[in-house]
Scaffold this motif. Structure first.
Motif, short mmCIF file in Angstrom:
data_model
loop_
_atom_site.label_atom_id
_atom_site.label_comp_id
_atom_site.label_asym_id
_atom_site.label_seq_id
_atom_site.Cartn_x
_atom_site.Cartn_y
_atom_site.Cartn_z
N SER A 55 22.22 -5.80 1.48
CA SER A 55 21.34 -6.91 1.80
C SER A 55 21.70 -7.52 3.16
O SER A 55 20.82 -7.94 3.89
CB SER A 55 21.36 -7.97 0.70
OG SER A 55 22.64 -8.56 0.61
N TYR B 219 20.24 -5.22 5.74
CA TYR B 219 18.79 -5.41 5.82
C TYR B 219 18.45 -6.69 6.60
O TYR B 219 17.53 -6.69 7.42
CB TYR B 219 18.16 -5.47 4.45
CG TYR B 219 18.25 -4.18 3.67
CD1 TYR B 219 18.31 -2.94 4.31
CD2 TYR B 219 18.28 -4.19 2.28
CE1 TYR B 219 18.40 -1.76 3.60
CE2 TYR B 219 18.38 -3.00 1.56
CZ TYR B 219 18.43 -1.80 2.22
OH TYR B 219 18.53 -0.63 1.52
N VAL B 220 19.20 -7.75 6.35
CA VAL B 220 18.95 -9.00 7.06
C VAL B 220 19.21 -8.81 8.55
O VAL B 220 18.45 -9.28 9.40
CB VAL B 220 19.82 -10.15 6.48
CG1 VAL B 220 19.80 -11.37 7.38
CG2 VAL B 220 19.34 -10.51 5.09
N MET C 125 16.31 -6.83 9.96
CA MET C 125 15.11 -7.67 10.08
C MET C 125 15.25 -8.66 11.22
O MET C 125 14.29 -8.92 11.95
CB MET C 125 14.83 -8.38 8.76
CG MET C 125 14.31 -7.46 7.68
SD MET C 125 13.90 -8.30 6.16
CE MET C 125 15.47 -8.28 5.33
N TYR D 244 9.03 -8.22 1.16
CA TYR D 244 10.42 -8.62 1.39
C TYR D 244 11.44 -7.71 0.73
O TYR D 244 12.59 -7.67 1.13
CB TYR D 244 10.65 -10.08 0.98
CG TYR D 244 10.76 -10.32 -0.50
CD1 TYR D 244 12.00 -10.42 -1.11
CD2 TYR D 244 9.63 -10.48 -1.27
CE1 TYR D 244 12.10 -10.65 -2.47
CE2 TYR D 244 9.71 -10.71 -2.63
CZ TYR D 244 10.96 -10.80 -3.22
OH TYR D 244 11.06 -11.04 -4.55
N GLN D 245 11.05 -6.92 -0.26
CA GLN D 245 11.99 -6.01 -0.90
C GLN D 245 11.95 -4.61 -0.28
O GLN D 245 12.72 -3.74 -0.68
CB GLN D 245 11.73 -5.93 -2.40
CG GLN D 245 12.06 -7.24 -3.09
CD GLN D 245 11.87 -7.18 -4.59
OE1 GLN D 245 11.08 -6.38 -5.08
NE2 GLN D 245 12.59 -8.02 -5.30
N PRO E 182 12.75 -2.95 3.09
CA PRO E 182 13.36 -3.30 4.38
C PRO E 182 12.57 -2.84 5.61
O PRO E 182 12.48 -3.57 6.59
CB PRO E 182 14.72 -2.60 4.34
CG PRO E 182 14.99 -2.35 2.91
CD PRO E 182 13.67 -2.22 2.23
N THR F 60 11.00 -5.45 8.18
CA THR F 60 11.38 -5.40 9.60
C THR F 60 10.14 -5.40 10.48
O THR F 60 10.08 -6.12 11.49
CB THR F 60 12.24 -4.15 9.88
OG1 THR F 60 13.40 -4.21 9.06
CG2 THR F 60 12.65 -4.09 11.33
#
Length: 178
Positions: A8, A11-12, A15, A59-60, A62, A66
């Motif tokens: 996670s 992924y953040v 993004m 949002y789930q 990635p 992005t």
């Protein structure tokens, strides 16, 4: 840090990089059309609202998230000429005090947004999205209805004349040294 938290965070970070890419892409638009101050902020705010409307659906995922953040970064950057115009429109003798208050409000918005966002997100992604989109929509309405900032268009050649004058002054300075 647990292994479950690692993806996670990655992924953040990805993004967030998407947001930066969007900002970079929009910079060329701002450079060319930055004189359309009011039009750009309206497009930027409305586009940001649209992006956050789509966020609950991606949002789930990635890669999709992005791409959404690339688009958000693009629209967010379109709002920058408005802030620059606002700063320039404040009288020089009052600028420090007024911008101090504005910066205080901006800095206060992040922790308040995190607190309120956390509270609202307990009810799900849809209520959180509605509240974020509502903020962008309200900001768009305020700017659109503003008699001061609702229809700002600068002369696109204004900055170029100043640059040429500064270049001429620099050339004069160098000639004086010779």
């Amino acid at each position: 840090m647990s292994e479950a938290a690692t993806p996670s965070l990655v992924y953040v970070a990805i993004m967030s990089s998407g947001n930066d890419i969007g900002e970079f892409l929009a910079a060329s638009i701002v450079l060319k059309y930055g004189h359309w101050v009011s039009r750009l902020i309206k497009i930027g705010l409305a586009g940001s609202a649209l992006v956050f409307t789509l966020l609950p659906f991606v949002y789930q995922a990635p890669v999709a998230a992005t791409l959404i953040f690339i688009v958000y970064g693009f629209f967010d950057t379109l709002t920058q000429p408005f802030y620059s115009y606002f700063v320039a429109s404040v009288a020089a003798d009052k600028r420090g005090r007024i911008l101090g208050v504005v910066n205080f409000i901006v800095l206060l918005a992040s922790p308040l947004g995190i607190l309120l966002g956390t509270l609202i997100s307990r009810y799900g992604m849809i209520p959180l999205t509605i509240s974020i989109v509502g903020i962008f929509a309200a900001a768009t309405l305020v700017v659109s209805q503003s008699t001061i900032y609702g229809r700002v268009k600068l002369d696109p050649d204004e900055g170029e004349d100043e640059d040429e004058t500064e270049d001429e002054e620099e050339a004069d300075i160098y000639r004086d040294w010779e």
